[in-house]
Each structure stands twice: as structure tokens, then as C-alpha cells.
Write an enzyme that holds these catalytic residues in place. Sequence first.
Site, PDB file in Angstrom:
ATOM      1  CG  PHE A 108      -0.385   0.437   2.508  1.00  0.00           C
ATOM      2  CD1 PHE A 108      -0.546   1.733   2.963  1.00  0.00           C
ATOM      3  CD2 PHE A 108       0.306  -0.458   3.319  1.00  0.00           C
ATOM      4  CE1 PHE A 108      -0.032   2.142   4.185  1.00  0.00           C
ATOM      5  CE2 PHE A 108       0.815  -0.063   4.535  1.00  0.00           C
ATOM      6  CZ  PHE A 108       0.658   1.240   4.975  1.00  0.00           C
ATOM      7  CE  LYS A 109       3.585   1.365   4.861  1.00  0.00           C
ATOM      8  NZ  LYS A 109       4.797   1.180   5.608  1.00  0.00           N
ATOM      9  CG  ASP A 110       4.183   0.484  -4.339  1.00  0.00           C
ATOM     10  OD1 ASP A 110       5.342   0.898  -4.160  1.00  0.00           O
ATOM     11  OD2 ASP A 110       3.908  -0.722  -4.519  1.00  0.00           O
TER      12      ASP A 110
END
Length: 459
Positions: A108-110
Site C-alpha cells: 500500500f505504500k506505493d
Amino acid sequence: MKYISTRGQMEPIEFQDAVMTGLAPDGGLLLPQELPDVGNKLEAWSKLSYTELAFEVIRLFATDIPDADLKQLIDDSYATFEHPEVCPSVDVGDFQILELFHGPTLAFKDVALQFLGNLFAYILEKRGGKLNILGATSGDTGSAAIHGVRGKPNINIFIMHPEGRTSPLQEKQMTSVLDANVFNLAVDGSFDDCQNIMKTTFGDVPFKTEHSLGSVNSVNWARVLAQTVYYFYAAFRTLEKTGASTVQFSVPTGNFGDILAGYLAQQMGLPVSKLILATNENDILTRFFNTGEYSKAQAVPTISPSMDIQVASNFERYLYFKVGKDAAKLVDLMNDFKDKGVLKVALNETGVVDDLFAAGRGDTASTLETIKRYKEQYGYVLDPHTAVGVYVAEKFRSPESPTICLATAHPAKFTQAIIDAIGEAVHHPTLDALEHAETRCETIANDVDLVKQYLVEHI
């Protein structure tokens, strides 16, 4: 839109300055002076694509970037995702699973860091100068940040991870990036140690200024802002599908950045009835929301390593709202925590810290059992972090308010945990390609002065 520090000792600044500042000079975290009320925009927004929605949300906060430039930044950032919806939701049992792992590093950090990398490059191109990013990661932030800025001109990135405490694939996703502007440091300590080194280094304002240091950790406001978008998008899809009037979200939680984005979306007018905060054995946040006491314990390594955190870097932003935006009161609480390792807030009349939040804990056994059960019942494989969120969400189901569980990483990133749970590995071609990749990483002691020396030598 101007930005201020939670600790009240900084003049308001513009969005681009907030992006480049990261941690405020007074040691606080940056927040917008006011959150916009978007209640009258929700119906129109609900019909937008992900990138169109991201533009409408972010432009409210990035008022010093021309619309055409911002739209291009957003389009470029999400063109790297392999799913046309960017962040799709799928039906799994009683829940909607919000898949946030379709970006380049399958985490999800992307969603935030592809945008932030392009934003850094844009600002540097306009202003000139260089940026040296210092980050700390418990797993996914590091690789997403590295992939967001690898090869970009005028940017170096230094990422610290706790040696031996990320999954092997998470580590390889970082250390196999061999671009000349990428530096990986394995710190002999925990993630909290890495985070402490980062915060202490940023707290040395002359050093930070002299060496043009910037942050990609969720202390950077732009990261939290980008994450608010998928709360709106997922809520719209679920409300449309179910006909409900509200939704609730279950969020696997470590540093409090992801669930903070949901809190801010709710404060802006999104109809969220409950935010379900899910932790593993490192349960400082669960204990806080259930008792009002925020107290340190020793970080315990688990099969959900991105949540193996005892000091949540974004918690201060929530606390600022909790104390009525009273910076002096906030500083007193943070000083209590710094001096005594504990801070306390009063419970409300219903016996909890905040009626919007429900909090629970899923240990390793519960996590493995949940992965196994969902594979057997629904043919869907949860990663260990997502499984913690699903396990806790099961305790807080609501007949009126559908639950959206955030899937924060692809299960293929956690080979051993998945084998332990279902007896076989899950694969993804991006990760399979790393098996024989060359790596580069340096081990360093848990010592802020040694890290600062390393920065000076390699900038």
C-alpha cells in the site's frame, strides 16, 4: 492552504514547503490549518475514476501547484499500477477487501510513494537544489520509497531497516535496487531504533538544513494526504454496491499513518461510522484506544513485521485533534511520553478514548488461522498484516455499516508465513524475478552519530 506544526512553534507554510520540510523544525508534525468540508462534493466525486478523484482531493491541499501540473503528477504516479482501478475492492465473505498492493512493490505504500517521488522531482526541477532522503522502514516503506525515487536526478535516498527483522523478500526488494542514488543500511536494532535515529537526525536542524535532508516516512504530510484518496474511493464503491448510508474500515496498524488518513477523510465528511484499529502483539495503539494510556513496551518480532512498532510516528497528529488543537497541551503530553514512557488521556462518557475508533489485537496464532480459514472458505489468500485486520474486523461487524478491510500487501511477500498457514507458497512474477538478483547493503551500528557520519560521507 497553509500548513502548521502540531507543536505550534512554526509560521504557516505552503504545500510544497511542507513536502520538502517533512518533520517540522520544532519537532512537531505538519497539518493543514483547516480541513475542508467536502460533504457537498461527495455525490459528484463518487462517479470519478481513481485518478480523477485523487486530483479533486489533493488539489484542495496542494493549492500552490497549478492544476495542469498536479493532474500530470497524479496520472504519472498511478500509471505504474497494474490494475485499471488502481485500488480495487473485492467481495470476500462478509467483507470488502480493498486491495492496495497493485503498485510496483506490491504494498500500500506505493499509493503514496509513487506520488511523493514524482512530487519531489517536480519541486526540485522548479526550485533547483538537491534532496537527501533519510527514511526508516519496518518493511514496505523502504522498498516503495526507493522505487519512487530510484534514478531521479538531484535526489539521494538512504533507507534504514532493522537487520534481520523484515521479511527476506521485503529486504531484497530494497537491496536489489542498485541505482547510484540508493543507499540501504541494515541497523543493528529494532524498527523503533531506526525511527529514533531518523527523528533525532531531523531534530538536529542545522545538520538537516546543511545536508538538505527530507523525509519519505509518514511524517511527510503528502503521504498521508495521498492515502486519504482510497478511503473515499473504496467507500463510494461499497455504498454504491450495498445501498448502505455509512461504511466502516478495518486497518492493520503500526505507525498510525494509514488509519490517520481514514480519520481525516471522516473529518472531511466521508460517512464512516467506525475505524477499526487492528494491531499484532505490538499493541500500544490498541491499549491506548481501550484504556487511554499510551505506554511503551519492547517491540516483539512477528510474522506481520510492518506492524512491529511500539512508537507510532503519526500518533501525534491524532493527539493534536484529540486535545482540541491545543499545541501547548499536546507538547505537555509528548514531553510526558518522552520523559516517562507513558502519556494518558481521559476516557469519554462511554468509557473509551474516541467513539469513532474500535481497537483489537490479533496474535500470530490468530493471524495464521485467519489466513488458513479464508483460503479454505473463500479461496482468497490474505497477507499476514491484512489477516490481522480481518481477524479484528470480525469482532466488530455491523449489519448497517459494511466493513472494508484494507489489504496492505500482496501475500507473496511473506513466503514463510503463508506456507505456515496454508502449506504452500504464493507467487508473483515481480518477486520471483528477485531470487537471483544482486544486492547491495551496509550493516551499521544502532548509533545516530555513525549514521550521520555515513550520510556526510555519501551525500
